[in-house]
Design an enzyme around this catalytic site. Structure first.
Site, mmCIF file in Angstrom:
data_model
loop_
_atom_site.group_PDB
_atom_site.id
_atom_site.type_symbol
_atom_site.label_atom_id
_atom_site.label_comp_id
_atom_site.label_asym_id
_atom_site.label_seq_id
_atom_site.Cartn_x
_atom_site.Cartn_y
_atom_site.Cartn_z
ATOM 1 N N HIS A 17 0.838 -1.208 0.000
ATOM 2 C CA HIS A 17 0.000 0.000 0.000
ATOM 3 C C HIS A 17 0.876 1.262 0.000
ATOM 4 C CE1 HIS A 17 -3.105 -2.614 2.286
ATOM 5 N NE2 HIS A 17 -3.723 -2.277 1.169
ATOM 6 N N LYS A 41 -18.715 -5.230 7.627
ATOM 7 C CA LYS A 41 -17.484 -6.023 7.547
ATOM 8 C C LYS A 41 -16.803 -6.100 8.900
ATOM 9 C CE LYS A 41 -13.761 -6.164 4.393
ATOM 10 N NZ LYS A 41 -12.969 -5.567 3.317
ATOM 11 N N ARG A 90 -2.102 -5.841 -8.374
ATOM 12 C CA ARG A 90 -1.036 -6.813 -8.114
ATOM 13 C C ARG A 90 -0.941 -7.833 -9.229
ATOM 14 N NH1 ARG A 90 -3.332 -7.495 -2.217
ATOM 15 N NH2 ARG A 90 -5.079 -6.909 -3.508
ATOM 16 N N SER A 128 -3.027 -7.556 3.046
ATOM 17 C CA SER A 128 -3.213 -7.441 4.505
ATOM 18 C C SER A 128 -3.530 -8.817 5.088
ATOM 19 C CB SER A 128 -4.357 -6.478 4.811
ATOM 20 O OG SER A 128 -4.100 -5.221 4.241
HETATM 21 P P1 ADP Z 1 -9.940 -3.178 -0.327
HETATM 22 O O1 ADP Z 1 -10.654 -3.842 0.795
HETATM 23 O O2 ADP Z 1 -10.603 -1.935 -0.838
HETATM 24 O O3 ADP Z 1 -9.450 -4.075 -1.447
HETATM 25 P P2 ADP Z 1 -7.208 -3.057 0.545
HETATM 26 O O4 ADP Z 1 -6.680 -2.311 1.724
HETATM 27 O O5 ADP Z 1 -7.070 -4.532 0.545
HETATM 28 O O6 ADP Z 1 -8.669 -2.565 0.395
HETATM 29 O O7 ADP Z 1 -6.530 -2.498 -0.777
HETATM 30 C C1 ADP Z 1 -6.647 -1.162 -1.196
HETATM 31 C C2 ADP Z 1 -6.024 -1.010 -2.562
HETATM 32 O O8 ADP Z 1 -4.625 -1.285 -2.496
HETATM 33 C C3 ADP Z 1 -6.571 -1.968 -3.622
HETATM 34 O O9 ADP Z 1 -6.592 -1.291 -4.863
HETATM 35 C C4 ADP Z 1 -5.565 -3.084 -3.655
HETATM 36 O O10 ADP Z 1 -5.542 -3.720 -4.923
HETATM 37 C C5 ADP Z 1 -4.290 -2.297 -3.423
HETATM 38 N N1 ADP Z 1 -3.231 -3.127 -2.857
HETATM 39 C C6 ADP Z 1 -3.266 -3.917 -1.769
HETATM 40 N N2 ADP Z 1 -2.076 -4.562 -1.573
HETATM 41 C C7 ADP Z 1 -1.274 -4.151 -2.596
HETATM 42 C C8 ADP Z 1 0.074 -4.473 -3.003
HETATM 43 N N3 ADP Z 1 0.813 -5.366 -2.346
HETATM 44 N N4 ADP Z 1 0.550 -3.850 -4.103
HETATM 45 C C9 ADP Z 1 -0.214 -2.990 -4.790
HETATM 46 N N5 ADP Z 1 -1.484 -2.655 -4.477
HETATM 47 C C10 ADP Z 1 -2.006 -3.227 -3.405
#
Ligand code: ADP
Length: 166
Positions: A17, A41, A90, A128
């Protein structure tokens, strides 16, 4: 001045992130990181914890603000005067979900554009959920998350008996 929004659960924020936020902050004048709190959630960390960890992890970026929000992203974006949604990609597996989300948001708010930033190979396996699972079973995660997240994970999930936490 173009304001962008990087929304997500950030439960917790990972180095993947942070990478996306850094690249977005280098392009847009102003970036709001929106920590979503969806009442349907179940999260590992509360919205306050997720917001605090995210703010700490991005404190080196002067044009980034972190705020939590509830409800529709496009409503929050209009309130914050943001025109661009930032999402990270990703792998191909992210694409279908992200594509659907982007089309839905365009339907709801045609003036808003979604920008995708491709991750770096070393973060492509990071999520996460994966970080929490690996940590839970004693795996080394300190190069996957910022120090504040590592500390809070240790406080929240003390090592299981018989497992040596890295
Ligand atoms: P959500 O529940 O909205 O998917 P996340 O916190 O999991 O929220 O992810 C927020 C954004 O960050 C999403 O667009 C996700 O694809 C991106 N993201 C999460 N992990 C990574 C990573 N390792 N590399 C690039 N983008 C990521």
């Amino acid at each position: 001045m173009i304001r962008a929004m990087y929304p997500g659960s950030f439960d917790p924020i990972t180095n993947g992130h942070i990478y996306i936020a850094e690249r977005a902050a280098a392009i847009f004048d102003d970036l709001t990181v929106g920590v979503l709190n969806n009442s349907q959630k179940k999260y590992t960390f509360s919205k306050e914890e997720r917001e605090t960890m995210t703010r700490e992890a991005l404190s080196h970026l002067p044009n980034v603000r972190v705020k939590h929000f509830e409800g529709l992203l496009v409503d929050f974006m209009r309130a914050e005067k943001c025109r661009v949604i930032i999402r990270g990609l990703r792998a191909l597996s992210d694409f279908e979900y992200e594509f659907q989300l982007a089309l839905m948001n365009r339907q709801l708010a045609p003036e808003i554009e979604t920008f995708f930033i491709v991750t770096e190979a070393r973060y492509s396996y990071l999520s996460s959920r994966a970080v929490k699972e690996v940590f839970h079973f004693g795996g080394a995660i300190h190069d996957m998350v910022p120090p504040g997240v590592f500390r809070r994970l240790r406080e929240r999930f003390p090592p299981l008996p018989g497992l040596r936490q890295a």
